[in-house]
Design an enzyme around this catalytic site. Structure first.
Site, PDB file in Angstrom:
ATOM      1  N   ASP A 112      37.896  31.487  33.750  1.00 20.29           N
ATOM      2  CA  ASP A 112      38.016  31.370  32.297  1.00 20.29           C
ATOM      3  C   ASP A 112      39.330  30.691  31.904  1.00 20.29           C
ATOM      4  OD1 ASP A 112      37.229  31.624  29.696  1.00 20.29           O
ATOM      5  OD2 ASP A 112      37.516  33.793  29.568  1.00 20.29           O
ATOM      6  N   GLY A 113      39.301  29.986  30.782  1.00 17.91           N
ATOM      7  CA  GLY A 113      40.522  29.424  30.225  1.00 17.91           C
ATOM      8  C   GLY A 113      40.621  27.904  30.290  1.00 17.91           C
TER       9      GLY A 113
ATOM     10  N   ARG B  60      41.473  26.550  26.722  1.00 15.12           N
ATOM     11  CA  ARG B  60      42.864  26.775  26.305  1.00 15.12           C
ATOM     12  C   ARG B  60      43.822  25.917  27.117  1.00 15.12           C
ATOM     13  NH1 ARG B  60      42.204  32.910  26.901  1.00 15.12           N
ATOM     14  NH2 ARG B  60      40.196  32.150  27.685  1.00 15.12           N
ATOM     15  N   TRP B  61      43.500  25.691  28.381  1.00 20.74           N
ATOM     16  CA  TRP B  61      44.334  24.804  29.203  1.00 20.74           C
ATOM     17  C   TRP B  61      44.362  23.416  28.572  1.00 20.74           C
ATOM     18  CZ3 TRP B  61      43.942  20.152  31.608  1.00 20.74           C
ATOM     19  CH2 TRP B  61      44.941  19.841  32.533  1.00 20.74           C
TER      20      TRP B  61
ATOM     21  N   SER C 209      27.356  30.983  31.867  1.00 21.48           N
ATOM     22  CA  SER C 209      26.642  32.214  31.507  1.00 21.48           C
ATOM     23  C   SER C 209      25.429  31.870  30.651  1.00 21.48           C
ATOM     24  CB  SER C 209      27.572  33.152  30.733  1.00 21.48           C
ATOM     25  OG  SER C 209      27.732  32.707  29.400  1.00 21.48           O
TER      26      SER C 209
ATOM     27  N   ASN D 126      26.463  30.788  27.340  1.00 24.08           N
ATOM     28  CA  ASN D 126      27.188  29.522  27.163  1.00 24.08           C
ATOM     29  C   ASN D 126      26.314  28.389  26.587  1.00 24.08           C
ATOM     30  OD1 ASN D 126      29.291  30.082  30.104  1.00 24.08           O
ATOM     31  ND2 ASN D 126      29.804  30.373  27.956  1.00 24.08           N
TER      32      ASN D 126
ATOM     33  N   ARG E 213      27.222  26.977  23.105  1.00 27.28           N
ATOM     34  CA  ARG E 213      28.382  26.097  22.839  1.00 27.28           C
ATOM     35  C   ARG E 213      27.905  24.750  22.295  1.00 27.28           C
ATOM     36  NH1 ARG E 213      33.180  27.177  27.153  1.00 27.28           N
ATOM     37  NH2 ARG E 213      33.131  29.451  27.013  1.00 27.28           N
TER      38      ARG E 213
ATOM     39  N   ARG F 278      37.405  41.473  30.051  1.00 26.27           N
ATOM     40  CA  ARG F 278      36.009  41.902  29.878  1.00 26.27           C
ATOM     41  C   ARG F 278      35.132  41.272  30.953  1.00 26.27           C
ATOM     42  NH1 ARG F 278      37.364  38.963  25.273  1.00 26.27           N
ATOM     43  NH2 ARG F 278      36.768  36.775  25.387  1.00 26.27           N
TER      44      ARG F 278
ATOM     45  N   SER G 151      31.897  40.026  30.334  1.00 26.99           N
ATOM     46  CA  SER G 151      31.037  38.967  29.804  1.00 26.99           C
ATOM     47  C   SER G 151      29.692  38.875  30.540  1.00 26.99           C
ATOM     48  CB  SER G 151      31.767  37.620  29.831  1.00 26.99           C
ATOM     49  OG  SER G 151      32.987  37.693  29.122  1.00 26.99           O
TER      50      SER G 151
ATOM     51  N   GLU H 158      37.091  46.293  42.807  1.00 28.94           N
ATOM     52  CA  GLU H 158      38.469  46.316  42.297  1.00 28.94           C
ATOM     53  C   GLU H 158      38.648  45.137  41.334  1.00 28.94           C
ATOM     54  OE1 GLU H 158      40.789  48.583  42.851  1.00 28.94           O
ATOM     55  OE2 GLU H 158      39.488  49.711  44.214  1.00 28.94           O
TER      56      GLU H 158
HETATM   57  C1  IPE Z   1      32.541  33.785  30.876  1.00 28.80           C
HETATM   58  O1  IPE Z   1      33.458  33.065  30.118  1.00 28.80           O
HETATM   59  C2  IPE Z   1      31.553  32.868  31.496  1.00 28.80           C
HETATM   60  C3  IPE Z   1      32.084  31.934  32.487  1.00 28.80           C
HETATM   61  C4  IPE Z   1      33.286  31.924  32.966  1.00 28.80           C
HETATM   62  C5  IPE Z   1      31.133  30.985  32.970  1.00 28.80           C
HETATM   63  P1  IPE Z   1      33.319  32.909  28.538  1.00 28.80           P
HETATM   64  O2  IPE Z   1      34.502  32.162  28.083  1.00 28.80           O
HETATM   65  O3  IPE Z   1      31.986  32.351  28.200  1.00 28.80           O
HETATM   66  O4  IPE Z   1      33.356  34.438  28.090  1.00 28.80           O
HETATM   67  P2  IPE Z   1      33.628  35.069  26.641  1.00 28.80           P
HETATM   68  O5  IPE Z   1      32.700  34.415  25.695  1.00 28.80           O
HETATM   69  O6  IPE Z   1      35.062  34.777  26.290  1.00 28.80           O
HETATM   70  O7  IPE Z   1      33.376  36.529  26.814  1.00 28.80           O
HETATM   71  C1  IPE Z   2      35.606  28.751  31.256  1.00 29.08           C
HETATM   72  O1  IPE Z   2      36.521  28.219  30.360  1.00 29.08           O
HETATM   73  C2  IPE Z   2      34.499  27.799  31.572  1.00 29.08           C
HETATM   74  C3  IPE Z   2      33.177  28.214  31.060  1.00 29.08           C
HETATM   75  C4  IPE Z   2      32.933  29.287  30.359  1.00 29.08           C
HETATM   76  C5  IPE Z   2      32.068  27.334  31.360  1.00 29.08           C
HETATM   77  P1  IPE Z   2      36.293  28.285  28.782  1.00 29.08           P
HETATM   78  O2  IPE Z   2      35.610  27.047  28.354  1.00 29.08           O
HETATM   79  O3  IPE Z   2      35.605  29.542  28.405  1.00 29.08           O
HETATM   80  O4  IPE Z   2      37.786  28.285  28.274  1.00 29.08           O
HETATM   81  P2  IPE Z   2      38.375  29.035  26.995  1.00 29.08           P
HETATM   82  O5  IPE Z   2      38.005  30.484  27.127  1.00 29.08           O
HETATM   83  O6  IPE Z   2      37.728  28.404  25.803  1.00 29.08           O
HETATM   84  O7  IPE Z   2      39.830  28.796  27.077  1.00 29.08           O
HETATM   85 MG    MG Z   3      36.296  31.390  27.842  1.00 29.91          MG
END
Ligand code: IPE
Ligand code: IPE
Ligand code: MG
Length: 247
Positions: A18-19, A22-23, A63, A66, A69, A192, A194, A205
């Site tokens: 995740d992230g 934001r990166w 997920s 997703n 989006r 979390r 998710s 763990e």
């Molecule tokens: C969880 O990340 C799914 C994946 C990493 C593929 P999300 O960014 O979709 O999760 P939420 O929406 O913040 O819970």
């Molecule tokens: C995780 O990064 C990749 C996927 C869920 C596919 P995000 O796209 O969720 O990144 P943030 O949470 O918006 O930073």
């Molecule tokens: Mg995310």
């Protein structure tokens, strides 16, 4: 890597990557650039796990939620996935990595499904490590599907109620045959699950880090493994009982 205790490695690591968004934002780039950078972390972590001797690695790549989006982002993620699979077959073969997928992969675009099925077939005989991609995965859906299948099997007389045990239930899940994760890592400071592997992570763990996925590389992975190695997995027992069992 030297500090890692090879006799106490997590057999199965699961990662919520995740992230990426934001990166990208932190680097004044679009979200898709973040996903592209995230792919480099995938390569680096797969390679590191193989080198360290992790035998199962599950990556949450997409997920079932997703899909909601923006269409442009979903399309870019699918294109990146297709490209990743095409480019990695050589490395997977060289490193004897077997690919598996969990989730409703039937709903992925046909081009992605094609290369996914092909890579799974071509790597099926590899034995050193199993890489499991969670694609269009959702734990609730997986559990409900299992329940429906068990209900059907019960109606057909294939299974009787007393035979529905933790073990036989697990065989109805997408993760059939895969040991439960020992260590879950989630990047980007979100705490979390998710909808990820809810049944399978009853005794896993958890390790959470603020590091964003595109910045998560071998060094950060080793930190997570070292933290895991400090934990005492009690499975409901007391610490004393565990000490006695070990001696
Ligand atoms: C969880 O990340 C799914 C994946 C990493 C593929 P999300 O960014 O979709 O999760 P939420 O929406 O913040 O819970
Ligand atoms: C995780 O990064 C990749 C996927 C869920 C596919 P995000 O796209 O969720 O990144 P943030 O949470 O918006 O930073
Ligand atoms: Mg995310």
């Amino acid at each position: 890597m030297d500090q890692v205790d090879k006799s106490n490695l997590p057999r199965h690591i699961a990662i919520i990557m995740d992230g990426n968004g934001r990166w990208a934002q932190n680097h004044s780039l679009g979200r898709i650039a973040g996903h592209r950078k995230g792919t480099e972390s995938v390569r680096s972590i797969v390679e590191a796990c193989r080198r360290i001797g992790i035998t199962y690695l599950t990556l949450y790549a997409f997920s079932s939620e997703n899909w909601s989006r923006p269409e442009k982002e979903v399309n870019a993620l699918m294109a990146l996935l297709e490209r990743y699979l095409k480019s990695e077959l050589k490395t997977m073969t060289k490193n004897s990595i077997r690919l598996l997928a969990i989730g409703e992969t039937g709903a992925l675009p046909s081009r992605v499904r094609g290369v996914l099925d092909e890579t799974i077939a071509k790597t099926a005989g590899n034995t050193e490590m199993t890489l499991i991609l969670a694609l269009n995965y959702g734990s609730h859906d997986e559990i409900l599907q299992a329940v429906r299948k068990i209900a059907e099997d019960a109606k057909m007389g294939v299974i009787e109620s007393p035979a529905i045990t933790e073990e036989s239930f697990a065989d109805y899940l997408h993760t059939k045959g895969i040991p439960d994760p020992d260590l879950l890592i989630r990047t980007s400071g979100e705490y979390r699950l998710s909808n990820f592997l809810l049944w399978q992570m009853a005794y896993t763990e958890f390790y959470f880090t603020e590091t964003l996925w595109p910045d998560f590389r071998e060094e950060q992975l080793i930190e997570a493994i070292l933290e895991y190695q400090k934990r005492e997995r009690r499975f409901g027992l007391t610490s004393d009982q565990l000490q006695k069992k070990r001696s």
